[in-house]
Design a protein around this motif. Sequence first.
Motif, PDB file in Angstrom:
ATOM      1  N   SER A 110     -45.878  -0.589 -73.766  1.00 50.73           N
ATOM      2  CA  SER A 110     -45.566   0.777 -74.206  1.00 50.73           C
ATOM      3  C   SER A 110     -46.616   1.796 -73.770  1.00 50.73           C
ATOM      4  CB  SER A 110     -45.378   0.808 -75.728  1.00 50.73           C
ATOM      5  OG  SER A 110     -45.110   2.125 -76.176  1.00 50.73           O
ATOM      6  N   PRO A 111     -47.908   1.603 -74.082  1.00 51.50           N
ATOM      7  CA  PRO A 111     -48.890   2.620 -73.668  1.00 51.50           C
ATOM      8  C   PRO A 111     -49.052   2.724 -72.160  1.00 51.50           C
ATOM      9  CG  PRO A 111     -50.011   0.714 -74.608  1.00 51.50           C
ATOM     10  CD  PRO A 111     -48.548   0.534 -74.895  1.00 51.50           C
ATOM     11  N   VAL A 112     -48.966   1.596 -71.443  1.00 53.37           N
ATOM     12  CA  VAL A 112     -49.092   1.650 -69.985  1.00 53.37           C
ATOM     13  C   VAL A 112     -47.859   2.314 -69.378  1.00 53.37           C
ATOM     14  CG1 VAL A 112     -49.237   0.261 -67.877  1.00 53.37           C
ATOM     15  CG2 VAL A 112     -50.639  -0.334 -69.859  1.00 53.37           C
ATOM     16  N   SER A 142     -54.289   2.407 -74.781  1.00 56.95           N
ATOM     17  CA  SER A 142     -54.395   1.237 -73.894  1.00 56.95           C
ATOM     18  C   SER A 142     -55.790   0.632 -73.973  1.00 56.95           C
ATOM     19  CB  SER A 142     -54.085   1.639 -72.452  1.00 56.95           C
ATOM     20  OG  SER A 142     -52.767   2.137 -72.323  1.00 56.95           O
ATOM     21  N   THR A 143     -56.808   1.481 -73.935  1.00 51.82           N
ATOM     22  CA  THR A 143     -58.192   0.995 -73.996  1.00 51.82           C
ATOM     23  C   THR A 143     -58.471   0.291 -75.316  1.00 51.82           C
ATOM     24  OG1 THR A 143     -58.948   2.780 -72.546  1.00 51.82           O
ATOM     25  CG2 THR A 143     -60.610   1.690 -73.901  1.00 51.82           C
ATOM     26  N   ASN A 144     -58.012   0.883 -76.423  1.00 48.02           N
ATOM     27  CA  ASN A 144     -58.244   0.281 -77.736  1.00 48.02           C
ATOM     28  C   ASN A 144     -57.566  -1.073 -77.857  1.00 48.02           C
ATOM     29  OD1 ASN A 144     -59.783   2.433 -78.652  1.00 48.02           O
ATOM     30  ND2 ASN A 144     -58.050   3.502 -79.561  1.00 48.02           N
ATOM     31  N   LYS A 145     -56.342  -1.182 -77.346  1.00 53.33           N
ATOM     32  CA  LYS A 145     -55.619  -2.452 -77.419  1.00 53.33           C
ATOM     33  C   LYS A 145     -56.306  -3.524 -76.576  1.00 53.33           C
ATOM     34  CE  LYS A 145     -50.948  -0.908 -78.607  1.00 53.33           C
ATOM     35  NZ  LYS A 145     -50.763  -1.831 -79.745  1.00 53.33           N
ATOM     36  N   LEU A 146     -56.777  -3.146 -75.385  1.00 54.29           N
ATOM     37  CA  LEU A 146     -57.469  -4.115 -74.538  1.00 54.29           C
ATOM     38  C   LEU A 146     -58.767  -4.592 -75.188  1.00 54.29           C
ATOM     39  CD1 LEU A 146     -56.920  -2.580 -70.984  1.00 54.29           C
ATOM     40  CD2 LEU A 146     -56.025  -4.747 -71.833  1.00 54.29           C
ATOM     41  N   LYS A 147     -59.495  -3.680 -75.809  1.00 54.34           N
ATOM     42  CA  LYS A 147     -60.725  -4.060 -76.512  1.00 54.34           C
ATOM     43  C   LYS A 147     -60.404  -5.014 -77.663  1.00 54.34           C
ATOM     44  CE  LYS A 147     -63.500   0.096 -75.563  1.00 54.34           C
ATOM     45  NZ  LYS A 147     -64.121   1.296 -76.179  1.00 54.34           N
ATOM     46  N   PHE A 148     -59.303  -4.722 -78.368  1.00 54.78           N
ATOM     47  CA  PHE A 148     -58.898  -5.574 -79.480  1.00 54.78           C
ATOM     48  C   PHE A 148     -58.568  -6.977 -78.985  1.00 54.78           C
ATOM     49  CE2 PHE A 148     -55.783  -7.612 -82.148  1.00 54.78           C
ATOM     50  CZ  PHE A 148     -56.268  -7.410 -83.429  1.00 54.78           C
ATOM     51  N   PHE A 149     -57.715  -7.073 -77.975  1.00 56.27           N
ATOM     52  CA  PHE A 149     -57.292  -8.385 -77.488  1.00 56.27           C
ATOM     53  C   PHE A 149     -58.450  -9.162 -76.870  1.00 56.27           C
ATOM     54  CE2 PHE A 149     -52.941  -6.389 -77.304  1.00 56.27           C
ATOM     55  CZ  PHE A 149     -52.409  -7.174 -78.320  1.00 56.27           C
ATOM     56  N   ARG A 150     -59.377  -8.443 -76.264  1.00 58.74           N
ATOM     57  CA  ARG A 150     -60.539  -9.116 -75.661  1.00 58.74           C
ATOM     58  C   ARG A 150     -61.308  -9.912 -76.704  1.00 58.74           C
ATOM     59  NH1 ARG A 150     -66.071  -6.601 -74.622  1.00 58.74           N
ATOM     60  NH2 ARG A 150     -67.158  -8.109 -73.329  1.00 58.74           N
ATOM     61  N   LEU A 151     -61.476  -9.345 -77.885  1.00 65.76           N
ATOM     62  CA  LEU A 151     -62.233 -10.024 -78.932  1.00 65.76           C
ATOM     63  C   LEU A 151     -61.338 -10.932 -79.788  1.00 65.76           C
ATOM     64  CD1 LEU A 151     -64.989 -10.424 -80.166  1.00 65.76           C
ATOM     65  CD2 LEU A 151     -64.678  -8.338 -81.503  1.00 65.76           C
TER      66      LEU A 151
END
Length: 219
Positions: free
Chosen positions: A23-25, A58-67
Amino acid sequence: MDDSQSIDLAAMLCSRLCHDMLSPVGALNNGLELLAMEDDPEMRKSVIALLEQSATTSTNKLKFFRLAFGAAGGFGDRVDVQEPKALINALVADKDKVEIHWAIEAANLAKPAVKVLLNFAQIAIDALVRGGTLDIGAEVRDGNCEIVVRATGTKVAFDDNIGKAIDGSLPHSELSSRTAAAHMIHLLAEGSGGGLQYARTEETLVLGAVLPEAEGLIG
């Protein structure tokens, strides 16, 4: 868990990540197309604002999934609690009807505990389809980290298969991208000698975990 099951789990976690990022991308792509066609200054300003919002999401979701899902190599064995708090706050930033209450006194938590905390929070947020209150607590005592996440609202939507994945009763053959994260943290807790549990009513979902604070334990 054998190699084929590990591959299946990794594939399902990737599917979940892709689903949440679509969705965000997609909004970024649509915004760029609009920007290329739009000449009006005010409209371009509005489109740029939407692009900035989608980029932040998008950035927040990627940071979330990374951790929450990944190895998170940028962190040590322990993680400052401000990191998961910021990630969870970002998840609900656009959800006006969700209010978070925090009860974490420790300055940092072991990485496995942070993974459980983040995934519990995501499950609880998804359950608050009509909004409500999210209570998140963690305490380190007697060599264990105890985590409780409670979602309270007028209607709590919770897939029973997620519950089964949390307590380990869901067969591997029935796993899906929707239940993969819950299964992952069950394996994480089980492998460390800890455990997960949950309880639910129509208006409340409570997720709990007890994880040993073993020195050097890395998720």
